[in-house]
Design a protein around this motif. Structure first.
Motif, short mmCIF file in Angstrom:
data_model
loop_
_atom_site.label_atom_id
_atom_site.label_comp_id
_atom_site.label_asym_id
_atom_site.label_seq_id
_atom_site.Cartn_x
_atom_site.Cartn_y
_atom_site.Cartn_z
N GLY A 67 23.64 -8.15 -47.84
CA GLY A 67 22.41 -8.53 -48.52
C GLY A 67 21.31 -7.47 -48.45
O GLY A 67 20.46 -7.39 -49.33
N ILE A 68 21.31 -6.69 -47.39
CA ILE A 68 20.28 -5.66 -47.24
C ILE A 68 20.83 -4.24 -47.37
O ILE A 68 20.09 -3.27 -47.25
N PHE A 69 22.12 -4.13 -47.64
CA PHE A 69 22.79 -2.83 -47.61
C PHE A 69 22.22 -1.86 -48.64
O PHE A 69 21.85 -0.72 -48.31
N PHE A 70 22.14 -2.27 -49.89
CA PHE A 70 21.62 -1.37 -50.93
C PHE A 70 20.16 -1.03 -50.68
O PHE A 70 19.72 0.10 -50.92
N LEU A 71 19.39 -2.00 -50.20
CA LEU A 71 17.99 -1.74 -49.87
C LEU A 71 17.88 -0.68 -48.78
O LEU A 71 17.01 0.21 -48.83
N TYR A 72 18.77 -0.76 -47.80
CA TYR A 72 18.79 0.23 -46.72
C TYR A 72 19.16 1.61 -47.25
O TYR A 72 18.57 2.62 -46.87
N LEU A 73 20.12 1.66 -48.14
CA LEU A 73 20.56 2.93 -48.69
C LEU A 73 19.44 3.66 -49.43
O LEU A 73 19.33 4.89 -49.37
N THR A 74 18.63 2.90 -50.14
CA THR A 74 17.62 3.53 -51.02
C THR A 74 16.21 3.53 -50.45
O THR A 74 15.31 4.09 -51.08
N ASP A 75 16.01 2.92 -49.29
CA ASP A 75 14.67 2.88 -48.70
C ASP A 75 14.27 4.26 -48.18
O ASP A 75 14.99 4.86 -47.40
N SER A 76 13.11 4.72 -48.62
CA SER A 76 12.63 6.04 -48.19
C SER A 76 11.34 5.95 -47.39
O SER A 76 10.77 6.97 -47.01
N GLU A 77 10.87 4.75 -47.11
CA GLU A 77 9.57 4.59 -46.47
C GLU A 77 9.64 3.96 -45.09
O GLU A 77 8.75 4.19 -44.26
N LYS A 78 10.65 3.15 -44.83
CA LYS A 78 10.66 2.38 -43.59
C LYS A 78 11.95 2.56 -42.80
O LYS A 78 12.47 1.63 -42.20
N GLY A 79 12.49 3.78 -42.82
CA GLY A 79 13.63 4.08 -41.97
C GLY A 79 14.98 3.97 -42.60
O GLY A 79 16.00 4.07 -41.91
N GLY A 80 15.04 3.79 -43.93
CA GLY A 80 16.32 3.74 -44.62
C GLY A 80 16.89 5.14 -44.83
O GLY A 80 16.33 6.14 -44.38
N LEU A 81 18.00 5.22 -45.56
CA LEU A 81 18.68 6.50 -45.76
C LEU A 81 18.11 7.31 -46.92
O LEU A 81 18.49 8.47 -47.10
N TRP A 83 13.60 -11.62 -41.55
CA TRP A 83 12.64 -11.58 -40.45
C TRP A 83 12.84 -10.33 -39.60
O TRP A 83 11.87 -9.65 -39.25
N LEU A 84 14.08 -10.03 -39.25
CA LEU A 84 14.34 -8.88 -38.40
C LEU A 84 14.00 -7.57 -39.10
O LEU A 84 13.41 -6.67 -38.49
N ARG A 85 14.32 -7.47 -40.37
CA ARG A 85 14.01 -6.25 -41.11
C ARG A 85 12.51 -6.02 -41.17
O ARG A 85 12.02 -4.90 -40.96
N HIS A 86 11.74 -7.04 -41.47
CA HIS A 86 10.29 -6.88 -41.65
C HIS A 86 9.54 -6.76 -40.34
O HIS A 86 8.50 -6.09 -40.29
N ASN A 87 10.05 -7.38 -39.29
CA ASN A 87 9.30 -7.40 -38.04
C ASN A 87 9.79 -6.39 -37.01
O ASN A 87 9.02 -6.01 -36.13
N ILE A 88 11.03 -5.96 -37.11
CA ILE A 88 11.55 -4.99 -36.13
C ILE A 88 12.08 -3.75 -36.84
O ILE A 88 11.69 -2.64 -36.53
N GLY A 89 13.01 -3.93 -37.77
CA GLY A 89 13.55 -2.77 -38.48
C GLY A 89 14.97 -3.01 -38.93
O GLY A 89 15.59 -4.03 -38.62
N TRP A 90 15.49 -2.02 -39.66
CA TRP A 90 16.85 -2.12 -40.18
C TRP A 90 17.87 -2.29 -39.07
O TRP A 90 18.81 -3.08 -39.18
N GLY A 91 17.72 -1.52 -38.00
CA GLY A 91 18.70 -1.55 -36.92
C GLY A 91 18.86 -2.92 -36.31
O GLY A 91 19.97 -3.36 -36.00
N ALA A 92 17.74 -3.63 -36.13
CA ALA A 92 17.80 -4.97 -35.55
C ALA A 92 18.56 -5.93 -36.45
O ALA A 92 19.33 -6.77 -35.98
N ALA A 93 18.36 -5.79 -37.75
CA ALA A 93 19.06 -6.67 -38.69
C ALA A 93 20.57 -6.42 -38.65
O ALA A 93 21.37 -7.36 -38.59
#
Length: 200
Positions: free
Chosen positions: A43-57, A178-188
């Motif tokens: 569910g968050i995989f593509f968002l993680y791949l393309t995120d350039s502002e909050k620790g994505g790839l 919740w984990l993505r917004h409050n802690i980060g990708w790694g926690a999720a």
């Protein structure tokens, strides 16, 4: 009459699995936690791949789509191989356990930040794990109903089993957000791994 929540839970549990093979609850919860981990991750995989502002790839959208699509394609391909290995060599139960462990490790590897080597290694481990896990848990469920005492309950057993899939797919979204917004990708991603190990 007011009853304690634990009493209500026990009665609901008994009604759901009553008359079914004793292995059904184990497969129900195993699949529920596996779907929790998988759908949380996907569910968050593509968002993680393309995120350039909050620790994505920070992949370009087209590159992200290629990686996502290739991963999904391999996820659908490897169960054929995993099913053959389970039939001929490992058996269903050991294949399910091996697949679950591999997927859990893969999710935890995704939690390592900004490391492309561990990222691609995680994808490979998850693909292998899915190949061992996904086809064999459904076969194992069907085998529970080969006994003449349970054959007439097979359709109901599969309905209960798929309820576990739906529950896992529903609740994972709240954890992921919740984990993505409050802690980060790694926690999720780590939560997906923890869910998978609970299932194992």
């Amino acid at each position: 009459v007011n009853r304690a929540p634990s009493t209500v839970y026990r009665q609901s549990y008994t009604l759901m699995f009553k008359k079914h093979p004793s292995g059904l609850p184990y497969l129900f919860f195993t699949e529920m936690w596996e779907r929790f981990g998988y759908y949380l991750m996907i569910g968050i995989f593509f968002l993680y791949l393309t995120d350039s502002e909050k620790g994505g790839l920070a992949f370009d959208g087209s590159v992200g789509a290629d990686v996502f699509g290739t991963f999904i394609a391999m996820v659908y391909l490897t169960p054929f191989i995993g099913g053959l290995i389970a039939d001929k060599l490992l058996g269903y139960r050991r294949s399910i356990i091996l697949g679950g462990i591999l997927m859990g490790v893969g999710y935890l590897m995704l939690a390592i930040p900004n490391n492309l080597f561990s990222f691609y290694a995680a994808l490979g481990v998850m693909i292998l794990g899915n190949g061992f896990f996904k086809p064999n848990i459904s076969v194992l469920l069907g085998n529970l109903y080969n006994d003449d005492r349970y054959k007439h309950l097979k359709d109901t057993g599969y309905n209960i089993f798929y309820m576990g899939i739906n529950i896992g797919a529903l609740i994972c979204n709240f954890f992921a957000a919740w984990l993505r917004h409050n802690i980060g990708w790694g926690a999720a991603f780590a939560a997906a791994g923890v869910g998978m190990f609970i299932g194992v």
